[in-house]
Every structure is written in structure tokens, then in C-alpha cells.
Design a protein around this motif. Structure first.
Motif, PDB file in Angstrom:
ATOM      1  N   LEU A  70     -17.747  21.898  -9.949  1.00  0.00           N
ATOM      2  CA  LEU A  70     -18.727  21.743  -8.882  1.00  0.00           C
ATOM      3  C   LEU A  70     -19.967  22.592  -9.111  1.00  0.00           C
ATOM      4  O   LEU A  70     -21.110  22.106  -9.037  1.00  0.00           O
ATOM      5  N   ASN A  71     -19.758  23.867  -9.387  1.00  0.00           N
ATOM      6  CA  ASN A  71     -20.866  24.826  -9.398  1.00  0.00           C
ATOM      7  C   ASN A  71     -21.612  24.890 -10.722  1.00  0.00           C
ATOM      8  O   ASN A  71     -22.844  24.984 -10.739  1.00  0.00           O
ATOM      9  N   ASP A  72     -20.873  24.846 -11.828  1.00  0.00           N
ATOM     10  CA  ASP A  72     -21.516  24.997 -13.134  1.00  0.00           C
ATOM     11  C   ASP A  72     -21.973  23.665 -13.727  1.00  0.00           C
ATOM     12  O   ASP A  72     -23.031  23.601 -14.370  1.00  0.00           O
ATOM     13  N   LEU A  73     -21.182  22.622 -13.525  1.00  0.00           N
ATOM     14  CA  LEU A  73     -21.531  21.321 -14.104  1.00  0.00           C
ATOM     15  C   LEU A  73     -22.146  20.369 -13.086  1.00  0.00           C
ATOM     16  O   LEU A  73     -22.665  19.324 -13.452  1.00  0.00           O
ATOM     17  N   ASN A  74     -22.076  20.722 -11.800  1.00  0.00           N
ATOM     18  CA  ASN A  74     -22.654  19.896 -10.738  1.00  0.00           C
ATOM     19  C   ASN A  74     -22.132  18.460 -10.783  1.00  0.00           C
ATOM     20  O   ASN A  74     -22.883  17.495 -10.636  1.00  0.00           O
ATOM     21  N   VAL A  75     -20.822  18.328 -11.001  1.00  0.00           N
ATOM     22  CA  VAL A  75     -20.209  17.000 -11.034  1.00  0.00           C
ATOM     23  C   VAL A  75     -20.230  16.392  -9.639  1.00  0.00           C
ATOM     24  O   VAL A  75     -19.844  17.039  -8.654  1.00  0.00           O
ATOM     25  N   GLN A  76     -20.689  15.160  -9.553  1.00  0.00           N
ATOM     26  CA  GLN A  76     -20.834  14.482  -8.267  1.00  0.00           C
ATOM     27  C   GLN A  76     -19.583  13.690  -7.902  1.00  0.00           C
ATOM     28  O   GLN A  76     -18.735  13.406  -8.756  1.00  0.00           O
ATOM     29  N   LYS A  77     -19.490  13.337  -6.646  1.00  0.00           N
ATOM     30  CA  LYS A  77     -18.377  12.499  -6.207  1.00  0.00           C
ATOM     31  C   LYS A  77     -18.445  11.154  -6.925  1.00  0.00           C
ATOM     32  O   LYS A  77     -19.522  10.565  -7.066  1.00  0.00           O
ATOM     33  N   ASP A  78     -17.315  10.691  -7.410  1.00  0.00           N
ATOM     34  CA  ASP A  78     -17.160   9.428  -8.140  1.00  0.00           C
ATOM     35  C   ASP A  78     -17.785   9.447  -9.537  1.00  0.00           C
ATOM     36  O   ASP A  78     -17.806   8.424 -10.222  1.00  0.00           O
ATOM     37  N   GLU A  79     -18.276  10.598  -9.991  1.00  0.00           N
ATOM     38  CA  GLU A  79     -18.851  10.673 -11.328  1.00  0.00           C
ATOM     39  C   GLU A  79     -17.734  10.673 -12.379  1.00  0.00           C
ATOM     40  O   GLU A  79     -16.703  11.328 -12.215  1.00  0.00           O
ATOM     41  N   VAL A  80     -17.984   9.952 -13.467  1.00  0.00           N
ATOM     42  CA  VAL A  80     -17.020   9.890 -14.571  1.00  0.00           C
ATOM     43  C   VAL A  80     -17.294  11.039 -15.537  1.00  0.00           C
ATOM     44  O   VAL A  80     -18.423  11.238 -15.981  1.00  0.00           O
ATOM     45  N   VAL A  81     -16.247  11.793 -15.857  1.00  0.00           N
ATOM     46  CA  VAL A  81     -16.334  12.898 -16.818  1.00  0.00           C
ATOM     47  C   VAL A  81     -15.265  12.678 -17.878  1.00  0.00           C
ATOM     48  O   VAL A  81     -14.090  12.475 -17.557  1.00  0.00           O
ATOM     49  N   ALA A  82     -15.666  12.724 -19.147  1.00  0.00           N
ATOM     50  CA  ALA A  82     -14.731  12.450 -20.240  1.00  0.00           C
ATOM     51  C   ALA A  82     -13.971  13.706 -20.651  1.00  0.00           C
ATOM     52  O   ALA A  82     -14.551  14.791 -20.732  1.00  0.00           O
ATOM     53  N   ILE A  83     -12.663  13.522 -20.897  1.00  0.00           N
ATOM     54  CA  ILE A  83     -11.815  14.597 -21.441  1.00  0.00           C
ATOM     55  C   ILE A  83     -11.336  14.141 -22.812  1.00  0.00           C
ATOM     56  O   ILE A  83     -10.815  13.022 -22.969  1.00  0.00           O
ATOM     57  N   TYR A  84     -11.484  15.034 -23.795  1.00  0.00           N
ATOM     58  CA  TYR A  84     -11.192  14.682 -25.186  1.00  0.00           C
ATOM     59  C   TYR A  84     -10.409  15.832 -25.804  1.00  0.00           C
ATOM     60  O   TYR A  84     -10.978  16.853 -26.184  1.00  0.00           O
ATOM     61  N   GLY A  85      -9.083  15.679 -25.843  1.00  0.00           N
ATOM     62  CA  GLY A  85      -8.289  16.777 -26.384  1.00  0.00           C
ATOM     63  C   GLY A  85      -6.836  16.409 -26.551  1.00  0.00           C
ATOM     64  O   GLY A  85      -6.365  15.364 -26.079  1.00  0.00           O
ATOM     65  N   VAL A  86      -6.101  17.286 -27.213  1.00  0.00           N
ATOM     66  CA  VAL A  86      -4.663  17.096 -27.417  1.00  0.00           C
ATOM     67  C   VAL A  86      -3.919  17.539 -26.163  1.00  0.00           C
ATOM     68  O   VAL A  86      -4.521  18.052 -25.209  1.00  0.00           O
TER      69      VAL A  86
END
Length: 625
Positions: free
Chosen positions: A98-114
Motif C-alpha cells: 500500500l505505502n511503498d508501491l501504492n498498489v490500487q484496489k483491483d490492480e494486477v501485480v505479478a509474482i515471479y519466483g520459486v
């Protein structure tokens, strides 16, 4: 006398009930009925959660943490977290998003990892703030990875240190499309301190069809497609699977399957959260660490997919093989030649085989096998299934050469008979707008639909899979469409042939495809094989291999070609990659690496080396296969 007569009557009634149950699978159908998405208990569960405005898996996790916080949630590489401990870390990560990336409601954020605890943590944190994770395959690089990032429309890709090399192949491309990369790991999570409550309005979706995440198809036939994980699908799958598996505190499910795939995601993590049980997470599959992790964690359920079990059976025997707490193996893709050897070698009571797919619209088939009757099946369908759901499920004939649906004189698909393979299709409810399966890909969705099939206005969803059902209601997976070919006017299943070839004493693994042959119609079988350790091509008993196949397969199904290779390639979800072998075919000039080709000439009884002159002879018609 009266008592005796009553006893005889009761015995007869019991026997009759047992007969009816065995013939029509009443008990099996009744046990599975409450797992239907339309069953009143499932509908009531969704309705109740909607009224409470607590529709996310995060909400289920939050309730577990508040009501049973000291229960064990996760075990990973010698460390463990209770539900409360993990929940506190989720809230800290949510505040960072919320605070550092300012991700919005319903925003798509990709996760890429094992597989790591941080992967699950970021997934739940995104749900907590109303975001939607895009679960990228961390084996993708270059064009495939860039395609998925563009498709989901994210501003951020959160990646771990193990994935840096892969993601760095696209670093410049990400800059060009204004996508920011953020490294995550234990150090980041440990540094987070803010535990502020997340605004509740962030956790209220607009509808049950809102996107809660994106999962991707394996991309074995092209670029991956993104499938929509809606609010309802995510919540319902976790709830239903937890009920089916009877998950409860104390159960421990081990998985080494990637969390970016629907199997690890929706058949392990979300059901475990619903059941308040424990996840034993492995970073990735490894022969060396698999059983030590299972034994040390005291896992009671083992998750599998594809060829994982074959790897384990092919490993050298150990006196510790049966020293485990596993009572159930749960997954999909267990092949018949592995099924019983796996069960007996590792002392596992139940093989719980599932048929489903990432893009299967939630349609599935289940078989908790403990004995001979349902062995190798993906499900058993009885009288109640036929009466309640049977009209909405059909299997239709497919032309194996063209992959087209075979139709009758009236233009309707031809429904297959008993024990006959056919593509399984599912009738869709046209009284409401059709559910979109793929994200931003209406063309792919339309290709899966069969309209006006049996009557005007009906719509059916194509599974893309061939299944068959025998006279006793047992349903068996045959092949993926495209993995079945036609030779000598007969249909040949690559999986069934591969199972036979793979049991030859000198062969470790096999991958069967259909390949074009000059001057011949259809496609002939080619088996790419990996030899047992210590066996070289010059030591293979090729006459014995030919006889092995000829005695167990019809002549048309016997592979005409053998390709000895060092490695069979798999996707990240243990699905065999067939594209390269199929593309290179039998032309010696196209066969790459140090692979060696052999063939079984017409009416031959042994495989012999296949050389350029043999290929030319086939092209001119001087030789036959």
C-alpha cells in the motif's frame, strides 16, 4: 420363527442394497454430490460469505489466525510458522504494498519466483489490499515472459533472487513498457514493521466474477494463455477441495509443485487454509530431498502431478521407502504403469487421482482409489450422476488426422459409445452471460466453445481431452487432443504407447509422438527414450524391445521409430514437452544433438539403425514402414 424370518429378510435386504450400490455406485455418487458447485451447501456457503463481505481466501486465513492462531500453518526447510505468526507478516507486507508501491484496489501485480514462504505471503498480502496476483511461471524467459507480463498489464513484477537470471533476460524490455522490478525475500519481509489495519473497503469485490488472480496455461502448444481466477472460483475451489480431502488441523500436505500453477495453488494452498491444516512446502522437486523432507515433516498427504511419481519409482530402492506417514497421494496424471509400483513401494494406502485443468471451467473428476476396481481411473460415475448431471456431459468423436469433430448426417457431433475414446464436453448455462475463461483473449475462449451442437442455441465447452468410460462407469483419461495420432486408419494414444515402451527393462523414460512419414498417410509412432543408467545404445536389445512392443500393442500402435536421447524435456509442471521431437520428426538432417535413430521396417521384427539412405528410400517409395 418370526425372528428368524425377520433376520433372513434383513439379510436379503442388505444383500440387495449391496448389489444395487455395487452396480450403480450409489454411495460413490452420494459422497461426491455435495462437492458440486450447484449443491445447496456450496451455494449457501458462498451466499453467507457474500452477506458477510468476506469472500477472499485471505479472509479465511484471517479467521484461522484469530480463532486458532497457534495451529501450524507452514513448514519450509526446517522452519515453521503458525497461522498467527504468518498472518502478522501478511499484514506487514500488505502495508508495504500500500505505502511503498501504492498498489490500487483491483490492480494486477505479478509474482515471479520459486516456492517460498514469501511467495504465499505476498499472494495473501495482495488479496488483503484488494489486489490481484498474476502468478508467472518462473521458468519463462525472453519472449514468453514478456508476453505474460504485457498480457496481465502489471506495473510491477515482484521476483526472488533465484529468478534473477531468467528475469534479467527481459530487463530492457521491461524498462520500455514501464514495468518496475522489485526483489523480494526473507530480508525484505523481516525489515517491514508497519502493522496498520487495512481499510475494509479494499476487501469488498464488486462482484463474484471480479478477477482475484491470473494463472497461466503451460504453453506446450504456443504462448501461455492467462486464465481468470474469479472471486467465486477461488473461494469455491478451496472450500470444495478441503471438504473432499477432509482436511483438518493435524493434516500435513507436502507439495513441491510450483505455486504459480493451478495444482499447487488451488489443490494444496487454498484447501489447506480452508481446512486449517498444515502445508509442507518444498522449494522445488529434487530426488535427493523429496523423501527426507516428507519423512522429517511427518506429511500425511503427498501432492503429485504428471511424471513426478515416475521419477520416484525409477530412483534406486531404499530401505526407508515405506518409512513415512503418508496415507494419501493426491494429484493428477498418474500413469497406469506407475500406479501400483508407486503405491506398493512407498506404502501409500490411497491414490487420489483428479482430472481437471487450469482452463477447465472448474469441471473435474475424482477417484480416491484404494483397491482394484477403480485402479487407473480418474473417476467413477454411477446412476445418480447420470440422472443429475449426465445430460450435461458428453464425449464426442474426433477425427485424429484433422482434429475436427466427426458429425452425423444432420450435422450434429457423434457421441461415442461405451469404452470408446472421445473428447469430453460440458454444457454451459446460457441463461446467464457466459463465463470468460481467458484474460483478454476472446478468440481463445471462442475456440473452446461448441455452439448449436445438439439443438439450436446450446453451447458446450470443449475440454480438449480424450476420455473413455467403460460399462461399469469407470472413466479413464486417454490423451490430450494433439497427443493422439492416426496410423494405418487406427487411432493411437501416445500415453498408452509410452506406458508400454517405458516398461522395457533397459528404458528409463519414454516420450511418444506421431510423426509424418514420406509416402504414407497419417502419422507413425516415434518413441524418444532415455536409457537406464549404465545402458548405452550399443548395448540395447533392440530385438527384445521390438518383441516387447509387438506382443503388447497392436502392430499399428508399435512405434515405427526409436530415438535414443539423453534427456526428455518437461515443463515446470512435469508435463512432457512433445513439440521439439514432433517438429524434428524422422529426417536425420533435422535430428539435433547426439541422439541416435532406429526404425522397424515393414514386417520387421527388430529395430535397426535409421540412416540417411533409409530416409531417402522412404521418400522414393523403395522402403516401407
Amino acid at each position: 420363527m418370526a425372528a428368524s424370518s425377520a433376520l433372513v429378510g434383513a439379510t436379503a435386504l442388505t444383500a440387495a442394497a449391496a448389489y444395487v450400490n455395487a452396480k450403480y455406485h450409489i454411495a460413490s455418487d452420494l459422497a461426491l454430490a455435495p462437492l458440486s458447485p450447484t449443491h445447496r451447501s456450496v451455494v449457501k456457503f458462498i451466499e453467507t460469505r457474500a452477506k458477510e463481505q468476506r469472500l477472499f481466501t485471505f479472509h479465511i486465513f484471517e479467521e484461522q489466525a484469530r480463532n486458532h492462531g497457534d495451529r501450524l500453518f507452514l513448514i519450509f526447510e526446517g522452519k515453521s510458522w503458525t497461522y498467527k505468526q504468518f498472518y502478522d507478516r501478511i499484514i506487514k507486507a500488505a502495508n508495504w504494498l500500500l505505502n511503498d508501491l501504492n498498489v490500487q484496489k483491483d490492480e494486477v501485480v505479478a509474482i515471479y519466483g520459486v516456492n517460498t514462504p514469501e511467495y504465499i505471503l505476498l499472494w495473501m498480502a495482495l488479496e488483503c489490499i484488494g489486489g490481484a496476483p498474476s502468478f508467472l511461471n518462473c521458468n519463462l524467459t525472453g519472449h514468453g515472459l514478456l508476453h505474460c507480463v504485457k498480457l496481465c498489464g502489471t506495473r510491477y513484477v515482484l521476483y526472488d533472487s533465484e529468478s534473477y537470471r531468467n528475469i534479467n533476460t527481459c530487463a530492457k524490455d521491461f524498462d520500455d513498457i514501464k514495468v518496475t522490478l522489485h526483489l523480494y525475500g526473507p530480508q525484505l519481509i523481516d525489515s517491514l514493521k508497519i502493522m496498520a489495519p487495512v481499510p475494509k473497503e479494499r476487501q469488498i469485490p464488486g462482484s463474484l466474477n471480479d478477477i482475484r488472480g491470473l494463472l497461466y496455461t503451460s504453453g506446450t502448444t504456443g504462448l501461455p494463455k492467462a486464465t481468470r481466477v474469479t472471486v467465486q472460483r477461488e473461494l469455491m475451489t478451496g472450500y470444495i477441495m478441503a471438504r473432499y480431502l477432509k482436511l483438518k488441523p493435524g493434516e500435513r500436505m507436502f507439495t513441491c509443485l510450483p505455486l504459480y500453477h493451478g495444482t499447487g495453488h488451488g489443490l494444496c494452498v487454498t484447501p489447506s487454509i480452508h481446512g486449517g491444516s498444515t502445508i509442507v512446502l518444498s522449494r522445488k522437486f529434487s530426488h535427493k530431498t523429496f523423501w527426507p523432507e516428507v519423512r522429517e515433516s511427518k506429511a500425511t498427504i503427498l501432492q503429485y502431478v504428471g511424471e513426478l511419481c515416475r521419477y520416484l519409482v525409477n530412483a534406486p530402492p531404499s530401505p526407508l521407502d515405506c518409512q513415512n506417514s503418508v496415507k494419501m497421494a493426491w494429484g493428477n496424471g498418474m500413469r497406469p504403469d506407475v500406479w501400483e509400483p508407486f503405491r506398493q513401494r512407498f506404502g501409500i494406502e490411497t491414490i487420489n487421482e483428479l482430472y481437471a485443468a487450469t482452463d477447465s471451467l472448474g469441471k473435474s473428476s475424482l477417484n480416491a482409489n484404494r483397491g482394484e476396481f477403480s485402479r487407473y481411473a480418474v473417476g467413477v460415475r454411477g446412476l445418480i450422476f447420470k440422472l443429475m448431471a449426465g445430460s450435461g456431459v458428453k464425449r464426442i468423436k474426433i477425427d485424429m488426422d484433422t482434429q475436427e469433430i466427426i458429425k452425423d448426417e444432420a450435422g450434429r457431433p457423434v457421441v461415442v459409445g461405451v469404452n470408446e475414446p472421445g473428447e469430453e464436453i460440458y454444457r454451459m448455462d446460457t441463461s446467464t452471460p457466459l463465463q470468460e475463461v481467458y484474460h483478454q483473449n476472446k478468440e481463445a475462449m471462442e475456440k473452446r466453445l461448441l455452439r448449436d451442437a445438439f439443438k439450436r442455441g446450446d453451447v458446450w465447452y470443449r475440454s480438449g481431452d480424450l476420455l473413455r468410460q467403460d460399462k461399469d462407469g469407470r472413466v479413464y483419461f486417454v490423451d490430450r487432443l494433439g497427443d493422439t495420432f492416426r496410423w494405418r486408419s487406427e487411432n493411437v494414444s501416445t500415453n498408452e504407447v509410452s506406458d508400454i515402451v517405458g516398461t522395457f527393462s533397459q528404458i528409463d523414460e519414454s516420450n511418444v509422438v506421431g510423426v509424418e512419414v514420406p509416402k504414407a498417410d497419417g502419422r507413425c509412432g516415434l518413441a524418444a527414450v532415455v536409457l537406464k543408467p549404465g545402458v548405452t545404445a550399443d548395448k540395447v536389445d533392440f530385438r527384445g524391445l521390438a518383441q516387447h512392443c509387438l506382443t503388447q500393442l497392436p502392430r499399428y500402435a508399435v512405434p515405427g521409430f526409436i530415438r535414443v536421447t539423453k534427456l526428455i524435456e518437461y515443463t515446470g509442471t512435469f508435463k512432457i514437452q512433445k513439440g521439439k521431437i514432433r517438429r524434428e520428426g524422422i529426417d536425420p538432417a533435422k535430428v539435433t544433438g547426439d541422439d541416435v535413430m532406429y526404425w522397424l521396417p515393414y514386417e520387421g521384427d527388430t529395430y535397426i539403425p535409421f540412416r540417411n539412405e533409409d530416409y531417402e528410400a522412404l521418400k522414393t517409395g523403395k522402403a516401407r514402414i
